[in-house]
Design a protein around this motif. Sequence first.
Motif, PDB file in Angstrom:
ATOM      1  N   ASP A 571       0.857  -1.183   0.000  1.00  0.00           N
ATOM      2  CA  ASP A 571       0.000   0.000   0.000  1.00  0.00           C
ATOM      3  C   ASP A 571       0.891   1.230   0.000  1.00  0.00           C
ATOM      4  OD1 ASP A 571      -1.773   2.060   0.470  1.00  0.00           O
ATOM      5  OD2 ASP A 571      -2.073   1.557   2.589  1.00  0.00           O
ATOM      6  N   VAL A 572       0.819   2.012  -1.086  1.00  0.00           N
ATOM      7  CA  VAL A 572       1.628   3.221  -1.207  1.00  0.00           C
ATOM      8  C   VAL A 572       0.700   4.430  -1.164  1.00  0.00           C
ATOM      9  CG1 VAL A 572       3.313   4.471  -2.598  1.00  0.00           C
ATOM     10  CG2 VAL A 572       3.299   1.967  -2.606  1.00  0.00           C
ATOM     11  N   PRO A 573       0.619   5.146  -0.031  1.00  0.00           N
ATOM     12  CA  PRO A 573      -0.219   6.359   0.005  1.00  0.00           C
ATOM     13  C   PRO A 573       0.373   7.440  -0.904  1.00  0.00           C
ATOM     14  CG  PRO A 573       0.352   5.581   2.226  1.00  0.00           C
ATOM     15  CD  PRO A 573       1.235   4.856   1.271  1.00  0.00           C
ATOM     16  N   VAL A 574      -0.470   8.008  -1.753  1.00  0.00           N
ATOM     17  CA  VAL A 574      -0.036   9.096  -2.635  1.00  0.00           C
ATOM     18  C   VAL A 574      -0.306  10.437  -1.959  1.00  0.00           C
ATOM     19  CG1 VAL A 574      -0.260  10.111  -4.917  1.00  0.00           C
ATOM     20  CG2 VAL A 574      -0.527   7.646  -4.631  1.00  0.00           C
ATOM     21  N   ASP A 575      -1.503  10.623  -1.495  1.00  0.00           N
ATOM     22  CA  ASP A 575      -1.883  11.785  -0.700  1.00  0.00           C
ATOM     23  C   ASP A 575      -3.068  11.369   0.165  1.00  0.00           C
ATOM     24  OD1 ASP A 575      -4.128  11.850  -2.400  1.00  0.00           O
ATOM     25  OD2 ASP A 575      -3.164  13.285  -3.751  1.00  0.00           O
ATOM     26  N   ASP A 576      -3.771  12.341   0.719  1.00  0.00           N
ATOM     27  CA  ASP A 576      -4.889  12.001   1.608  1.00  0.00           C
ATOM     28  C   ASP A 576      -6.022  11.290   0.881  1.00  0.00           C
ATOM     29  OD1 ASP A 576      -3.520  13.118   3.671  1.00  0.00           O
ATOM     30  OD2 ASP A 576      -4.497  15.077   3.515  1.00  0.00           O
ATOM     31  N   ASP A 577      -6.123  11.475  -0.437  1.00  0.00           N
ATOM     32  CA  ASP A 577      -7.268  10.941  -1.178  1.00  0.00           C
ATOM     33  C   ASP A 577      -6.924   9.798  -2.118  1.00  0.00           C
ATOM     34  OD1 ASP A 577      -8.987  12.825  -0.018  1.00  0.00           O
ATOM     35  OD2 ASP A 577      -8.440  14.339  -1.507  1.00  0.00           O
ATOM     36  N   LEU A 578      -5.645   9.524  -2.361  1.00  0.00           N
ATOM     37  CA  LEU A 578      -5.247   8.510  -3.335  1.00  0.00           C
ATOM     38  C   LEU A 578      -4.298   7.504  -2.695  1.00  0.00           C
ATOM     39  CD1 LEU A 578      -4.554  10.664  -6.540  1.00  0.00           C
ATOM     40  CD2 LEU A 578      -6.501   9.141  -6.150  1.00  0.00           C
ATOM     41  N   ALA A 579      -4.413   6.252  -3.143  1.00  0.00           N
ATOM     42  CA  ALA A 579      -3.506   5.196  -2.687  1.00  0.00           C
ATOM     43  C   ALA A 579      -3.281   4.221  -3.831  1.00  0.00           C
ATOM     44  CB  ALA A 579      -4.078   4.472  -1.469  1.00  0.00           C
ATOM     45  N   LEU A 580      -2.029   3.813  -4.008  1.00  0.00           N
ATOM     46  CA  LEU A 580      -1.682   2.813  -5.017  1.00  0.00           C
ATOM     47  C   LEU A 580      -1.499   1.480  -4.302  1.00  0.00           C
ATOM     48  CD1 LEU A 580      -1.041   2.527  -8.071  1.00  0.00           C
ATOM     49  CD2 LEU A 580       1.375   2.724  -7.464  1.00  0.00           C
ATOM     50  N   VAL A 581      -2.287   0.486  -4.709  1.00  0.00           N
ATOM     51  CA  VAL A 581      -2.303  -0.804  -4.017  1.00  0.00           C
ATOM     52  C   VAL A 581      -1.842  -1.888  -4.981  1.00  0.00           C
ATOM     53  CG1 VAL A 581      -3.676  -2.407  -2.656  1.00  0.00           C
ATOM     54  CG2 VAL A 581      -4.246   0.023  -2.642  1.00  0.00           C
ATOM     55  N   LEU A 582      -0.839  -2.680  -4.548  1.00  0.00           N
ATOM     56  CA  LEU A 582      -0.283  -3.759  -5.364  1.00  0.00           C
ATOM     57  C   LEU A 582      -0.668  -5.088  -4.748  1.00  0.00           C
ATOM     58  CD1 LEU A 582       3.348  -2.354  -5.800  1.00  0.00           C
ATOM     59  CD2 LEU A 582       1.255  -1.656  -6.970  1.00  0.00           C
ATOM     60  N   LYS A 583      -1.030  -6.034  -5.580  1.00  0.00           N
ATOM     61  CA  LYS A 583      -1.409  -7.364  -5.113  1.00  0.00           C
ATOM     62  C   LYS A 583      -0.615  -8.403  -5.908  1.00  0.00           C
ATOM     63  CE  LYS A 583      -5.707  -8.112  -4.072  1.00  0.00           C
ATOM     64  NZ  LYS A 583      -7.173  -8.372  -4.161  1.00  0.00           N
ATOM     65  N   GLY A 584       0.010  -9.321  -5.212  1.00  0.00           N
ATOM     66  CA  GLY A 584       0.796 -10.366  -5.874  1.00  0.00           C
ATOM     67  C   GLY A 584       1.884 -10.889  -4.962  1.00  0.00           C
ATOM     68  N   VAL A 594      10.957   2.873  -6.310  1.00  0.00           N
ATOM     69  CA  VAL A 594      10.473   2.932  -7.685  1.00  0.00           C
ATOM     70  C   VAL A 594       8.947   3.002  -7.705  1.00  0.00           C
ATOM     71  CG1 VAL A 594      10.463   1.756  -9.907  1.00  0.00           C
ATOM     72  CG2 VAL A 594      12.493   1.671  -8.475  1.00  0.00           C
ATOM     73  N   VAL A 595       8.310   2.199  -6.838  1.00  0.00           N
ATOM     74  CA  VAL A 595       6.846   2.194  -6.798  1.00  0.00           C
ATOM     75  C   VAL A 595       6.316   3.554  -6.369  1.00  0.00           C
ATOM     76  CG1 VAL A 595       4.841   1.158  -5.671  1.00  0.00           C
ATOM     77  CG2 VAL A 595       6.730  -0.281  -6.404  1.00  0.00           C
ATOM     78  N   GLU A 596       7.003   4.219  -5.448  1.00  0.00           N
ATOM     79  CA  GLU A 596       6.567   5.554  -5.038  1.00  0.00           C
ATOM     80  C   GLU A 596       6.627   6.533  -6.211  1.00  0.00           C
ATOM     81  OE1 GLU A 596       9.049   6.497  -1.775  1.00  0.00           O
ATOM     82  OE2 GLU A 596       8.054   5.113  -0.383  1.00  0.00           O
ATOM     83  N   ALA A 597       7.655   6.386  -7.057  1.00  0.00           N
ATOM     84  CA  ALA A 597       7.720   7.228  -8.253  1.00  0.00           C
ATOM     85  C   ALA A 597       6.567   6.908  -9.203  1.00  0.00           C
ATOM     86  CB  ALA A 597       9.071   7.035  -8.956  1.00  0.00           C
ATOM     87  N   PHE A 598       6.273   5.614  -9.352  1.00  0.00           N
ATOM     88  CA  PHE A 598       5.104   5.214 -10.148  1.00  0.00           C
ATOM     89  C   PHE A 598       3.832   5.845  -9.588  1.00  0.00           C
ATOM     90  CE2 PHE A 598       7.608   1.741 -11.980  1.00  0.00           C
ATOM     91  CZ  PHE A 598       7.036   1.581 -13.221  1.00  0.00           C
ATOM     92  N   ALA A 599       3.683   5.793  -8.263  1.00  0.00           N
ATOM     93  CA  ALA A 599       2.471   6.318  -7.633  1.00  0.00           C
ATOM     94  C   ALA A 599       2.308   7.804  -7.901  1.00  0.00           C
ATOM     95  CB  ALA A 599       2.514   6.037  -6.127  1.00  0.00           C
ATOM     96  N   ALA A 600       3.407   8.551  -7.791  1.00  0.00           N
ATOM     97  CA  ALA A 600       3.326   9.990  -8.052  1.00  0.00           C
ATOM     98  C   ALA A 600       2.928  10.249  -9.503  1.00  0.00           C
ATOM     99  CB  ALA A 600       4.669  10.641  -7.736  1.00  0.00           C
ATOM    100  N   GLN A 601       3.507   9.477 -10.434  1.00  0.00           N
ATOM    101  CA  GLN A 601       3.141   9.660 -11.842  1.00  0.00           C
ATOM    102  C   GLN A 601       1.701   9.239 -12.098  1.00  0.00           C
ATOM    103  OE1 GLN A 601       5.802   8.602 -15.006  1.00  0.00           O
ATOM    104  NE2 GLN A 601       7.584   8.557 -13.674  1.00  0.00           N
TER     105      GLN A 601
END
Length: 852
Positions: A571-584, A594-601
Motif C-alpha cells: 500500500d503506497v499512500p499518494v496523498d490524503d485521497d489517493l492510494a496505489l495498491v499492489l497485489k501479488g 520505484v513504486v513511489e515514483a510510479f504512484a506519483a506519476q
Amino acid sequence: MPRGTLRIYLGAAPGVGKTYKMLEEGNRRRERGTDVVVGLVETHGRKLTEAMIGDLEVVARKTMAYRGATFTEMDVDAVLARRPAVALIDEFAHTNVPGSRNAKRWQDITELLDAGVSVITTLNIQHIESLNDVVEAITKIHQQETVPDAIVRQAAQIELVDMTAEALRSRMAHGNVYGPEKVDAALGNYFRVGNLTALRELALLWLADKVDDQLERYRAEHNIGGVWEARERVVVALTGGPEGDTLIRRAGRIADRTKGAELLAVHVARSDGLASGTDPANLARQRVLVEGVGGSYHQVIGDDIPKALLDFARAVNATQLVLGASRRGRFAQIFSPGVGVTTTSESGPIDVHLVTHEETRRGRRRFSGRLSIGSGLTWRRRVAGFVLTALLLPVLTFALVQARAELSLPNDILMYLTAVVLIGLIGGIWPAVVAAVVSFLLLNYYFTPPIYEWTVAEHENLLALLVFVLVAVAVSATVDLAARRTLEAARARAEAQTLATVAGSVLRGERPLPALLEQLRETFTLASVTLLERRPDTPSAPDMRRDPAKWQVAASVGNEPSVSPADGDVDVPVDDDLALVLKGHPLDAGDQRVVEAFAAQAATALRQERLAAQAAAAGPLAEADRVRTALLQAVSHDLRTPLTSAKAAVGSLRSPDVEFADEDRRELLAAADESLDKLTRLVDNLLDMSRLQAGALGMAVQPTSVGEVAGLALRDLGPSAAAVEVHVPDDLPEIAADPALLERILANLFANALRFSPPDRPPSVHASEYDDRVEIRIVDHGRGIPAEERANVFQPFQRFGDRDNTTGVGLGLALSRGLAEAMGGSVEPQTTPGGGVTMIVSLPIALPQGDM
C-alpha cells in the motif's frame, strides 16, 4: 432480481442464418419448458425463417408514425409487462424510429436485461464500433448503425454463425436471401467474394480475441500456471545487446508463419541494474523495431533471468521462446551453463529457439555482473569468499613451507596479504577478516620464530604481524565499501532505466494512466495494480484504510482489483485521497522507491485525464457559445430584413389612407410572400442545423432517384434555376438517401452555384456512377474558393466573399455537408477547370433491403 444473460449470434454478413439459429435456439428452449417469447424478428420474406417461428409466442409490435410514414418497432413496455424468461430480439444494432423509448435497440435490450429478462439476439460484424472503419475500408460502405464494443463483450455467450463466401452467394442466387430483383445488384456490390472473405476473417479474428480473454480469465480464476497452446504466442528475449535486431526479425518471421500469432518482446532487468551488455539506446531502438513488426514490448525485473523469463512466458501463455546464442566462452560455460541452456532445460512445453548471431563470435565485452565488484555483497559472493579462504590458505601455506629456505618472513607476509586482498575482492569484508585472522595464526605457527609454536620471539615480528592484520582488514573494508557504492549506483541506474521505460510507455499510449499501471504490473510481476480514491465527503477515520466502503477504484489493471488499501500486499499512500495498491507479492525497500515514483506519476496521470475530460466537456460549450454569438450576429440582419419587408408590405396594404391599384396590391402581396418564404427557409435551416448538432435528425433512407430529386430542387428555386443544365443518365442506379434531405442539399448547392456563376455561363449538374457510389457534381464558373479557405466555407455562419450581409446566415454549405454525412455520404469542393468551384456530392448506391 438477478440480471438477465445476453447471447449473441454473430455473422460476417447478412444472410448467413443468424435469425434462423436464434429461432432454432428459442424453439429448443421452449421444448425444455423455458418461457420464451419473440420480442421482434425480421424475416425479410424468407420462408424458412418464417417457418421457424412456429408456435413461439410473438409480442405485438408498436406502430409509430414519422414524417408521414408508418413504422413498427419492438414494444419494450409490452415485453416488460409480459416478463418472459427469454426474449428473442433480432438486429442488435438497429436504430429505432425517432420518438421511440430508446434511440438504439441495444439500449432496449439493456433495459430488458436489467429487468431480469434474458435475451438472444443477432449481430453482424460490421456493426461493432471498433471495426467500423475497417469494414468501410473493405466494403467502401459506411455503416451508420454500430454497437459499442463494451456492450458486445458483456454478452455471456457469443456464437459465430459461419458460412463460406461461395455458399452465401449460392444462397443468394437461389433466392434464399433477397428477392430475384435484388440479387444481381447485391452479388455485384456488397456480396463480392473478396468482401465476404475479408468480413469472415474479421469475424473469426474478433471472436478469437473474445475467446482468448475468456481463457485468460479462466486460467487466472483457477490458478492455472501451465501453458495451454490454444494460440501461438512468440516471446523474444532482449538483453539490450546489438544482437536484438536479429532476434526480433527472426521471431517476427516465426510469428508470421501462423495466422493470428502474437509477438511479444521482453527485457529482464536485474534488480541491481547490473545486467551485462544492456544498452538503453539499443533497447529504445529495438522497442520501435518490435512495434514496427506488429509486436509489443515488455520489461520485467528479476535476479534469476531464466526464471523471470519463463514466468513471463507462462503468464502470457507463450508457446515459443526465442533466445540469442550465448556470447560466453567455453571456459565460462564450464562453471555456469548460461541463460539459454538453463531456460531450455526448464521450459517444459514451451519451444525454445536458440538463434545464432554475429555477436556470438565476439564474446562478452566485459565480465558478467555476477563476477564483478559491484555484486560483491550478494550471498553467493560471500560464500565464494569463504570457500576460497578454506582452499587457498592451506595451499599457500604448504607452498611457502616448501620454500622456507629461500623466502624470509616479510616475503611470507606479502604473499598472505595478497591472498587476503584477493579473498576480499571476491567475498567482501567478512571472508577477508576471517582470512586475515587465519593468516595471522598460520604465519605465527609456521614462519615466525620459534616455529611450530604459538609465540613470537622478537617484538619486531609481532609488530609486523599486527600491521599485516590491520592492512588486510583495511583493504577488505575499502573493497567492501566500493562494492556497496557500486551496487547503490547500479540500483539507481536500474531504477532510472525502469522509469525511462515507463515514461516511454506512457507517452506512446493513448490512455497514460492504464499504460502506467500495466507497466508497473509487468515490471514487478504483480497480479493486479489498483489506484484507489477516497470517496467524496468521506471523513477520515482510524480504520479508513481497511474499509472498502470508503474507497472507489479510479483505475485498475490485472485480475481481482483491490477494494481498499489494506486489501493488497503493498500500500503506497499518494496523498490524503489517493492510494496505489499492489497485489501479488511484497516488495523490498529498494523496489518501494520505484513504486513511489510510479504512484506519483499515476496521480499526475489521473489528474491529467480528468483535466482533459473537463476540457473536452468545456469544448462543446465553448463551440456552442461561439455558434450562438455568430448566430446572433448573423440573424440580427438576416431575420430582420425579410420581417421588415413583409411587415412593410402588409402595413401598406392595411393602411386606410392609400388606395392601391390591383397591380400594386399584387406586387405588395408577392413581396410579402417572397419575404416570408425566405424567412421560412432560414428557420428550416436553423432547425435542421440544431438537430444535426444534437444528433437528433430523423432520416428515412430509401432507394432514391437522383434525377427526380434534382428536378424538385430546381423547381423550388423558381425561375432563376431554369438556366441550370442537368445531365443525369437514364440508367443511373438509385442511391440510398432520404429524398427530402437530399432535396435540401441540392437546393442549397444549386442556390450557391447560381449566386456565383456569371450570367453568360450558368451552372450545370452532372451525375455518374463511381465504384459503389453515385457522384453528383454541381459545377459553377464563378471566382472559385482558394484552397486555404475550403475548410472554412463548411463552418456554420461563414459567408465567403459576402460583404453586404444580405445573402443568408451562411448555413447552406455547413448544412449540406452535415446532411450528406448523416446519410453516409460526403460533400467535397474541387476547382472547376477554367475557374470556379465544383461541389461533389457522393452517396452510396442503394443495396437490396436486408439486415445490414
